[in-house]
Design an enzyme around this catalytic site. Structure first.
Site, PDB file in Angstrom:
ATOM      1  N   THR A   8       8.018  -5.641 -10.302  1.00  0.00           N
ATOM      2  CA  THR A   8       8.330  -4.384  -9.626  1.00  0.00           C
ATOM      3  C   THR A   8       7.196  -3.400  -9.876  1.00  0.00           C
ATOM      4  OG1 THR A   8       9.381  -3.515 -11.614  1.00  0.00           O
ATOM      5  CG2 THR A   8      10.821  -4.649 -10.027  1.00  0.00           C
ATOM      6  N   MET A   9       7.304  -2.241  -9.270  1.00  0.00           N
ATOM      7  CA  MET A   9       6.409  -1.140  -9.629  1.00  0.00           C
ATOM      8  C   MET A   9       6.623  -0.817 -11.109  1.00  0.00           C
ATOM      9  SD  MET A   9       6.743   1.516  -6.423  1.00  0.00           S
ATOM     10  CE  MET A   9       5.598   2.718  -7.142  1.00  0.00           C
ATOM     11  N   ASP A  10       5.587  -0.314 -11.745  1.00  0.00           N
ATOM     12  CA  ASP A  10       5.703   0.249 -13.098  1.00  0.00           C
ATOM     13  C   ASP A  10       6.071  -0.779 -14.163  1.00  0.00           C
ATOM     14  OD1 ASP A  10       5.503   2.437 -14.807  1.00  0.00           O
ATOM     15  OD2 ASP A  10       7.629   2.927 -14.660  1.00  0.00           O
ATOM     16  N   GLY A  51       3.657  -2.870 -15.461  1.00  0.00           N
ATOM     17  CA  GLY A  51       2.472  -3.149 -16.273  1.00  0.00           C
ATOM     18  C   GLY A  51       1.449  -4.069 -15.628  1.00  0.00           C
ATOM     19  N   LYS A  52       1.500  -4.228 -14.316  1.00  0.00           N
ATOM     20  CA  LYS A  52       0.571  -5.154 -13.644  1.00  0.00           C
ATOM     21  C   LYS A  52      -0.884  -4.686 -13.768  1.00  0.00           C
ATOM     22  CE  LYS A  52       2.559  -4.573  -9.683  1.00  0.00           C
ATOM     23  NZ  LYS A  52       3.512  -3.511 -10.141  1.00  0.00           N
ATOM     24  N   SER A  53      -1.109  -3.410 -13.473  1.00  0.00           N
ATOM     25  CA  SER A  53      -2.499  -2.920 -13.516  1.00  0.00           C
ATOM     26  C   SER A  53      -3.012  -2.906 -14.949  1.00  0.00           C
ATOM     27  CB  SER A  53      -2.585  -1.519 -12.910  1.00  0.00           C
ATOM     28  OG  SER A  53      -2.167  -1.561 -11.573  1.00  0.00           O
ATOM     29  N   GLU A  92      -3.112  -4.392  -6.453  1.00  0.00           N
ATOM     30  CA  GLU A  92      -2.401  -3.924  -5.251  1.00  0.00           C
ATOM     31  C   GLU A  92      -2.522  -4.979  -4.157  1.00  0.00           C
ATOM     32  OE1 GLU A  92      -0.558  -1.429  -5.738  1.00  0.00           O
ATOM     33  OE2 GLU A  92      -1.527  -0.177  -7.254  1.00  0.00           O
ATOM     34  N   ALA A  93      -2.361  -6.239  -4.549  1.00  0.00           N
ATOM     35  CA  ALA A  93      -2.594  -7.356  -3.629  1.00  0.00           C
ATOM     36  C   ALA A  93      -1.564  -7.400  -2.505  1.00  0.00           C
ATOM     37  CB  ALA A  93      -2.589  -8.672  -4.411  1.00  0.00           C
ATOM     38  N   GLN A  94      -0.436  -6.693  -2.697  1.00  0.00           N
ATOM     39  CA  GLN A  94       0.558  -6.656  -1.614  1.00  0.00           C
ATOM     40  C   GLN A  94      -0.012  -6.000  -0.360  1.00  0.00           C
ATOM     41  OE1 GLN A  94       0.852  -4.798  -4.392  1.00  0.00           O
ATOM     42  NE2 GLN A  94       1.151  -2.668  -3.821  1.00  0.00           N
TER      43      GLN A  94
HETATM   44  N1  LIG Z   1       3.517   7.087 -22.248  1.00  0.00           N
HETATM   45  C1  LIG Z   1       3.622   5.756 -22.300  1.00  0.00           C
HETATM   46  N2  LIG Z   1       3.717   5.102 -23.466  1.00  0.00           N
HETATM   47  C2  LIG Z   1       3.797   3.755 -23.512  1.00  0.00           C
HETATM   48  N3  LIG Z   1       3.792   2.971 -22.448  1.00  0.00           N
HETATM   49  C3  LIG Z   1       3.704   3.560 -21.264  1.00  0.00           C
HETATM   50  C4  LIG Z   1       3.608   4.973 -21.105  1.00  0.00           C
HETATM   51  N4  LIG Z   1       3.531   5.256 -19.781  1.00  0.00           N
HETATM   52  C5  LIG Z   1       3.588   4.068 -19.159  1.00  0.00           C
HETATM   53  N5  LIG Z   1       3.691   3.048 -20.036  1.00  0.00           N
HETATM   54  C6  LIG Z   1       3.770   1.605 -19.766  1.00  0.00           C
HETATM   55  O1  LIG Z   1       2.993   1.334 -18.630  1.00  0.00           O
HETATM   56  C7  LIG Z   1       3.746   0.560 -17.700  1.00  0.00           C
HETATM   57  C8  LIG Z   1       3.224   0.815 -16.329  1.00  0.00           C
HETATM   58  O2  LIG Z   1       1.934   0.258 -16.273  1.00  0.00           O
HETATM   59  P1  LIG Z   1       1.107   0.062 -14.922  1.00  0.00           P
HETATM   60  O3  LIG Z   1       0.056  -0.932 -15.261  1.00  0.00           O
HETATM   61  O4  LIG Z   1       0.665   1.384 -14.417  1.00  0.00           O
HETATM   62  O5  LIG Z   1       2.242  -0.566 -13.975  1.00  0.00           O
HETATM   63  P2  LIG Z   1       2.156  -1.281 -12.548  1.00  0.00           P
HETATM   64  O6  LIG Z   1       0.716  -1.532 -12.230  1.00  0.00           O
HETATM   65  O7  LIG Z   1       2.973  -2.516 -12.682  1.00  0.00           O
HETATM   66  O8  LIG Z   1       2.796  -0.312 -11.585  1.00  0.00           O
HETATM   67  C9  LIG Z   1       5.186   1.006 -17.950  1.00  0.00           C
HETATM   68  O9  LIG Z   1       6.129   0.023 -17.592  1.00  0.00           O
HETATM   69  C10 LIG Z   1       5.179   1.182 -19.467  1.00  0.00           C
HETATM   70  O10 LIG Z   1       5.396  -0.081 -20.108  1.00  0.00           O
HETATM   71  C1  LIG Z   2       8.043  -0.350  -2.873  1.00  0.00           C
HETATM   72  C2  LIG Z   2       6.859   0.120  -2.097  1.00  0.00           C
HETATM   73  C3  LIG Z   2       5.730   0.567  -2.751  1.00  0.00           C
HETATM   74  N1  LIG Z   2       4.673   0.999  -2.039  1.00  0.00           N
HETATM   75  C4  LIG Z   2       3.470   1.487  -2.752  1.00  0.00           C
HETATM   76  C5  LIG Z   2       3.696   2.557  -3.783  1.00  0.00           C
HETATM   77  C6  LIG Z   2       2.505   2.376  -4.723  1.00  0.00           C
HETATM   78  O1  LIG Z   2       1.420   3.103  -4.178  1.00  0.00           O
HETATM   79  C7  LIG Z   2       2.228   0.867  -4.630  1.00  0.00           C
HETATM   80  C8  LIG Z   2       2.732   0.092  -5.827  1.00  0.00           C
HETATM   81  O2  LIG Z   2       1.932   0.422  -6.941  1.00  0.00           O
HETATM   82  P1  LIG Z   2       2.301  -0.010  -8.454  1.00  0.00           P
HETATM   83  O3  LIG Z   2       0.959   0.026  -9.123  1.00  0.00           O
HETATM   84  O4  LIG Z   2       2.887  -1.391  -8.397  1.00  0.00           O
HETATM   85  O5  LIG Z   2       3.245   0.986  -8.980  1.00  0.00           O
HETATM   86  O6  LIG Z   2       2.905   0.408  -3.464  1.00  0.00           O
HETATM   87  C9  LIG Z   2       4.685   0.967  -0.659  1.00  0.00           C
HETATM   88  O7  LIG Z   2       3.696   1.318  -0.010  1.00  0.00           O
HETATM   89  N2  LIG Z   2       5.799   0.521  -0.017  1.00  0.00           N
HETATM   90  C10 LIG Z   2       6.892   0.109  -0.680  1.00  0.00           C
HETATM   91  O8  LIG Z   2       7.894  -0.281  -0.019  1.00  0.00           O
END
Ligand SMILES: Nc1ncnc2c1ncn2[C@@H]1O[C@H](COP(=O)(O)OP(=O)(O)O)[C@@H](O)[C@H]1O
Ligand SMILES: Cc1cn([C@H]2C[C@H](O)[C@@H](COP(=O)(O)O)O2)c(=O)[nH]c1=O
Length: 215
Positions: free
Chosen positions: A10-12, A14-16, A87-89
């Site tokens: 899902t979003m958030d 930790g992928k990036s 952001e491969a989606q």
């Molecule tokens: N202040 C924080 N302290 C510790 N971990 C954090 C904090 N803010 C974000 N994170 C971690 O970073 C993750 C989001 O990382 P990110 O790589 O940006 O996600 P994604 O690319 O999947 O959207 C969160 O799920 C959490 O585990």
């Molecule tokens: C669900 C959903 C997401 N998006 C966008 C929102 C963010 O810019 C990225 C996801 O980034 P993350 O690093 O994985 O948090 O995708 C979208 O455009 N449409 C959607 O339905």
């Protein structure tokens, strides 16, 4: 054997962050990565994590040939020992095919990171192609959680905290944006019921409605 790996979640979740860690560990050993991204929240040509780390990347354009880009880069004397695509989606299915060709014909590992489904639970075309072509699909170990505490498996789009189900598939945005268009990760049960943290809180605060009986 080089691989095409799709790290999905899902979003958030930790992928990036993982993408940046893979990049860090390999570059610390003298390897050179080619980093692609598209529409990162931090701006054009950036790969960023919510933990505050950011690195430069090649911003992928519509119709860009990623295999051709790497061949040009290598034939001009550039180095690339592996490829990261965040952001491969947002990549087109043809661009995922080109990444698979990078693995098979250039012998490079390709690590792709992205969300699988959109706010309506439908596959993004790029993610669908990754599921079809990847040697491995890895689900991230760190669980993002729904407001109820269950594992979050779905992405909701919210406006003012309320879940919406109409709109364009792509709207760049972030979680924790209660005032604006934002996103919230939910378990399937609460995604189906369109119950976000804000609407659950409002429902908990409203007085119970008792059945009215006449006479
Ligand atoms: N202040 C924080 N302290 C510790 N971990 C954090 C904090 N803010 C974000 N994170 C971690 O970073 C993750 C989001 O990382 P990110 O790589 O940006 O996600 P994604 O690319 O999947 O959207 C969160 O799920 C959490 O585990
Ligand atoms: C669900 C959903 C997401 N998006 C966008 C929102 C963010 O810019 C990225 C996801 O980034 P993350 O690093 O994985 O948090 O995708 C979208 O455009 N449409 C959607 O339905």
């Amino acid at each position: 054997m080089p691989e095409l790996v799709f790290f999905s979640g899902t979003m958030d979740c930790g992928k990036s962050t993982l993408a940046l860690q893979i990049e860090h560990n390999r570059s610390a050993r003298g390897l050179a990565g080619m980093i692609f991204t598209r529409d990162d929240r931090a701006g054009e040509g950036k790969l960023s994590s919510r933990l505050g780390l950011v690195t430069d990347a090649v911003e992928v354009e519509d119709g860009q040939d990623l295999y051709g880009y790497l061949v040009d880069h290598l034939s001009q004397g550039g180095r690339a020992d592996y490829v990261i695509a965040d952001e491969a989606q947002f990549l087109a299915p043809e661009q995922i095919d080109q990444l698979a060709r990078v693995v098979d014909d250039l012998g490079l590992d390709v690590y792709a990171f992205g969300i699988t489904t959109d706010f309506r639970t439908k596959l993004f075309p790029g993610s669908q192609r990754l599921v079809e072509l990847a040697d491995r699909v890895e689900v991230l170990q760190v669980e993002a959680l729904c407001w109820c505490g269950a594992r979050a498996t779905h992405n909701a789009r919210t406006i003012g905290g309320e879940m919406v189900v109409e709109g364009a598939q792509v709207v760049v945005g972030d979680v924790n944006q209660p005032e604006d268009i934002g996103y919230e990760v939910l378990c399937r049960r609460h995604h189906r019921r369109r119950m976000t943290a804000a609407t659950a809180r409002a429902a908990a605060l409203s007085p119970d409605v008792l059945p009215v009986t006449s006479g």
